[in-house]
Design a protein around this motif. Sequence first.
Motif, mmCIF file in Angstrom:
data_model
loop_
_atom_site.group_PDB
_atom_site.id
_atom_site.type_symbol
_atom_site.label_atom_id
_atom_site.label_comp_id
_atom_site.label_asym_id
_atom_site.label_seq_id
_atom_site.Cartn_x
_atom_site.Cartn_y
_atom_site.Cartn_z
ATOM 1 N N SER A 74 6.076 8.021 -1.003
ATOM 2 C CA SER A 74 6.329 6.744 -0.339
ATOM 3 C C SER A 74 5.249 5.708 -0.630
ATOM 4 C CB SER A 74 6.446 6.949 1.171
ATOM 5 O OG SER A 74 5.234 7.433 1.708
ATOM 6 N N GLU A 75 4.022 6.163 -0.753
ATOM 7 C CA GLU A 75 2.933 5.234 -1.057
ATOM 8 C C GLU A 75 3.127 4.609 -2.431
ATOM 9 O OE1 GLU A 75 -1.892 5.343 -0.660
ATOM 10 O OE2 GLU A 75 -0.864 7.125 -1.380
ATOM 11 N N SER A 76 3.504 5.420 -3.399
ATOM 12 C CA SER A 76 3.766 4.910 -4.745
ATOM 13 C C SER A 76 4.962 3.977 -4.744
ATOM 14 C CB SER A 76 3.997 6.073 -5.713
ATOM 15 O OG SER A 76 2.875 6.912 -5.763
ATOM 16 N N GLN A 77 5.959 4.288 -3.929
ATOM 17 C CA GLN A 77 7.129 3.417 -3.832
ATOM 18 C C GLN A 77 6.724 2.040 -3.318
ATOM 19 O OE1 GLN A 77 9.353 5.994 -1.257
ATOM 20 N NE2 GLN A 77 10.361 7.090 -2.938
ATOM 21 N N TYR A 78 5.861 2.025 -2.298
ATOM 22 C CA TYR A 78 5.411 0.739 -1.772
ATOM 23 C C TYR A 78 4.657 -0.056 -2.832
ATOM 24 C CZ TYR A 78 2.701 -2.782 0.667
ATOM 25 O OH TYR A 78 2.127 -3.968 1.025
ATOM 26 N N PHE A 79 3.703 0.584 -3.492
ATOM 27 C CA PHE A 79 2.900 -0.150 -4.462
ATOM 28 C C PHE A 79 3.677 -0.463 -5.734
ATOM 29 C CE2 PHE A 79 -0.645 1.287 -1.805
ATOM 30 C CZ PHE A 79 -1.259 0.059 -1.619
ATOM 31 N N LEU A 80 4.715 0.315 -6.038
ATOM 32 C CA LEU A 80 5.603 -0.065 -7.135
ATOM 33 C C LEU A 80 6.283 -1.390 -6.782
ATOM 34 C CD1 LEU A 80 7.113 0.418 -9.788
ATOM 35 C CD2 LEU A 80 8.759 1.816 -8.496
ATOM 36 N N GLY A 81 6.789 -1.484 -5.547
ATOM 37 C CA GLY A 81 7.385 -2.744 -5.111
ATOM 38 C C GLY A 81 6.401 -3.891 -5.196
ATOM 39 N N GLU A 82 5.152 -3.651 -4.768
ATOM 40 C CA GLU A 82 4.126 -4.681 -4.816
ATOM 41 C C GLU A 82 3.793 -5.096 -6.251
ATOM 42 O OE1 GLU A 82 1.824 -6.012 -1.706
ATOM 43 O OE2 GLU A 82 4.006 -6.071 -1.821
ATOM 44 N N ALA A 83 3.641 -4.101 -7.125
ATOM 45 C CA ALA A 83 3.278 -4.403 -8.516
ATOM 46 C C ALA A 83 4.373 -5.218 -9.197
ATOM 47 C CB ALA A 83 3.024 -3.112 -9.281
ATOM 48 N N ILE A 84 5.626 -4.854 -8.958
ATOM 49 C CA ILE A 84 6.737 -5.593 -9.556
ATOM 50 C C ILE A 84 6.812 -7.000 -8.976
ATOM 51 C CG2 ILE A 84 9.245 -5.704 -9.785
ATOM 52 C CD1 ILE A 84 9.245 -2.631 -9.793
ATOM 53 N N ASP A 92 7.297 3.987 6.085
ATOM 54 C CA ASP A 92 6.197 3.143 5.633
ATOM 55 C C ASP A 92 6.329 1.752 6.241
ATOM 56 O OD1 ASP A 92 3.962 2.973 3.312
ATOM 57 O OD2 ASP A 92 5.058 1.076 3.458
ATOM 58 N N ILE A 93 5.435 1.420 7.161
ATOM 59 C CA ILE A 93 5.527 0.152 7.885
ATOM 60 C C ILE A 93 5.216 -1.029 6.983
ATOM 61 C CG2 ILE A 93 4.660 -1.153 9.862
ATOM 62 C CD1 ILE A 93 4.021 1.549 11.189
ATOM 63 N N TYR A 94 4.308 -0.857 6.027
ATOM 64 C CA TYR A 94 3.991 -1.944 5.094
ATOM 65 C C TYR A 94 5.247 -2.379 4.342
ATOM 66 C CZ TYR A 94 -0.980 -1.077 5.895
ATOM 67 O OH TYR A 94 -2.233 -0.946 6.469
ATOM 68 N N SER A 95 6.046 -1.411 3.916
ATOM 69 C CA SER A 95 7.287 -1.733 3.208
ATOM 70 C C SER A 95 8.268 -2.445 4.128
ATOM 71 C CB SER A 95 7.916 -0.451 2.653
ATOM 72 O OG SER A 95 7.123 0.114 1.644
ATOM 73 N N MET A 96 8.344 -1.994 5.368
ATOM 74 C CA MET A 96 9.231 -2.664 6.326
ATOM 75 C C MET A 96 8.846 -4.126 6.469
ATOM 76 S SD MET A 96 9.351 0.206 9.361
ATOM 77 C CE MET A 96 9.546 1.950 8.989
ATOM 78 N N ILE A 97 7.558 -4.392 6.523
ATOM 79 C CA ILE A 97 7.099 -5.771 6.687
ATOM 80 C C ILE A 97 7.460 -6.613 5.471
ATOM 81 C CG2 ILE A 97 5.042 -7.240 6.904
ATOM 82 C CD1 ILE A 97 3.787 -5.009 8.588
ATOM 83 N N GLN A 98 7.275 -6.075 4.275
ATOM 84 C CA GLN A 98 7.625 -6.845 3.079
ATOM 85 C C GLN A 98 9.130 -7.095 3.015
ATOM 86 O OE1 GLN A 98 5.423 -8.360 1.930
ATOM 87 N NE2 GLN A 98 3.750 -7.277 0.914
ATOM 88 N N LEU A 99 9.919 -6.131 3.439
ATOM 89 C CA LEU A 99 11.371 -6.328 3.474
ATOM 90 C C LEU A 99 11.750 -7.358 4.533
ATOM 91 C CD1 LEU A 99 12.420 -2.587 3.119
ATOM 92 C CD2 LEU A 99 12.894 -4.398 1.451
ATOM 93 N N ALA A 100 11.026 -7.375 5.631
ATOM 94 C CA ALA A 100 11.293 -8.354 6.680
ATOM 95 C C ALA A 100 10.974 -9.768 6.215
ATOM 96 C CB ALA A 100 10.474 -8.017 7.923
ATOM 97 N N ARG A 101 10.032 -9.884 5.294
ATOM 98 C CA ARG A 101 9.647 -11.198 4.779
ATOM 99 C C ARG A 101 10.601 -11.715 3.708
ATOM 100 N NH1 ARG A 101 3.165 -10.023 3.748
ATOM 101 N NH2 ARG A 101 2.453 -10.284 5.911
ATOM 102 N N ASN A 102 11.470 -10.851 3.230
ATOM 103 C CA ASN A 102 12.312 -11.205 2.084
ATOM 104 C C ASN A 102 13.586 -11.931 2.512
ATOM 105 O OD1 ASN A 102 13.088 -11.338 -0.606
ATOM 106 N ND2 ASN A 102 14.132 -9.357 -0.562
ATOM 107 N N LYS A 147 -3.974 -4.596 1.160
ATOM 108 C CA LYS A 147 -2.767 -3.797 0.973
ATOM 109 C C LYS A 147 -1.520 -4.600 1.341
ATOM 110 C CE LYS A 147 -0.546 0.589 2.153
ATOM 111 N NZ LYS A 147 -0.708 1.917 2.798
ATOM 112 N N LEU A 148 -1.586 -5.313 2.450
ATOM 113 C CA LEU A 148 -0.453 -6.135 2.870
ATOM 114 C C LEU A 148 -0.691 -7.541 2.355
ATOM 115 C CD1 LEU A 148 2.205 -6.048 4.409
ATOM 116 C CD2 LEU A 148 0.960 -6.801 6.450
ATOM 117 N N SER A 149 -0.232 -7.808 1.156
ATOM 118 C CA SER A 149 -0.466 -9.106 0.533
ATOM 119 C C SER A 149 0.763 -9.979 0.657
ATOM 120 C CB SER A 149 -0.806 -8.901 -0.959
ATOM 121 O OG SER A 149 0.269 -8.254 -1.607
ATOM 122 N N ARG A 150 0.587 -11.233 0.267
ATOM 123 C CA ARG A 150 1.703 -12.185 0.308
ATOM 124 C C ARG A 150 2.004 -12.661 -1.109
ATOM 125 N NH1 ARG A 150 3.313 -13.772 5.233
ATOM 126 N NH2 ARG A 150 1.960 -13.270 6.991
#
Length: 324
Positions: free
Chosen positions: A58-68, A91-101, A321-324
């Motif tokens: 899950s951690e790699s999935q989150y950072f894959l999303g971030e890197a892309i 993964d709450i970080y991923s939830m937050i990025q999805l909420a921002r989308n 970790k939680l970037s914009r």
Amino acid sequence: MKIPLGTAAILWMLFNQANAQLSSEQQITKEQGLVLYSQFKAISAVPYLRAAADAGDSESQYFLGEAIRKSKRYITPEAQSAYEAAALQGDIYSMIQLARNADDLCVTMGNCPESRKEPREWLQMAKQHAGEQAANGNAESMYLMYELTADKKWLEQSAENGFALAQYLLGVEYREGGGFFLLSSSRAEAVERWMKASAEGGYPRGMMNYAEVLYNKNDLEGFRNWTEKAAEAGYTEGVFGYGYSLSGKYPEQGFPLDLVKSCALLSLLLELDGGGPAKDAAEYVLPKIKEKMTQLQITEAEKMSSAWKASHPPLSFFPFKLSR
């Protein structure tokens, strides 16, 4: 003087316990991806993170999303899928990025598949998960509640409970005029308190900011100590600051003159070609330093640079970790 943080220290804010069991080879691949990501080399990081993400980490999935997202400058379908896979593992970080989308095309068109959650649903889920964990005393989740609500009481609680990033952010908040203090000396004491706590908690940004606090107090020994610790942890700003100071540029700081070590440390920064100012700064000052060195000293510096790289954490900008 080494900090016993190991390789994990360089990615202190990037690494958490993974949900999937990775093979040793997959773990190495993941760490390579995270190192590249932390050096602002998002495009190069993608294939490494993708390999670990495909294994269910899950951690790699989150950072894959971030890197892309960072390389493309928007959330692509692959990034969306990576965030969703991580979010479904909690993964709450991923939830937050999805909420921002909110700009997701299917949201705009109103034709998302029934199985696809909308941003508001991810936001509710993130608040629920973070809130439950914060109630159980999780300091990082308290910080995430701050990100979700913008309520600074959560940031204060997170800092009080020992989350080094929150301590750093609270120090920055007070330094920049936030909070209420009757006396300027009280504000300065609060900034020092939280930067010290963050530094002692192992956060390199906190180390460098605490070093600055100490310098302004004329505590030069403390300033040198924390600057060196930040460099030992692999923080690019610390490596540059420590390396350049050893060149004799700032004699008032009290660093010993050591052209060989200065050249060795600054040369490390030349690999940072993914972004940030470190590489350009090193390229500017290195020729001036080498003009004062013999060829034998330059050769010694090259050996020292290789030895440092082998015995210290990889260089990192320590991106949030939680970037914009």
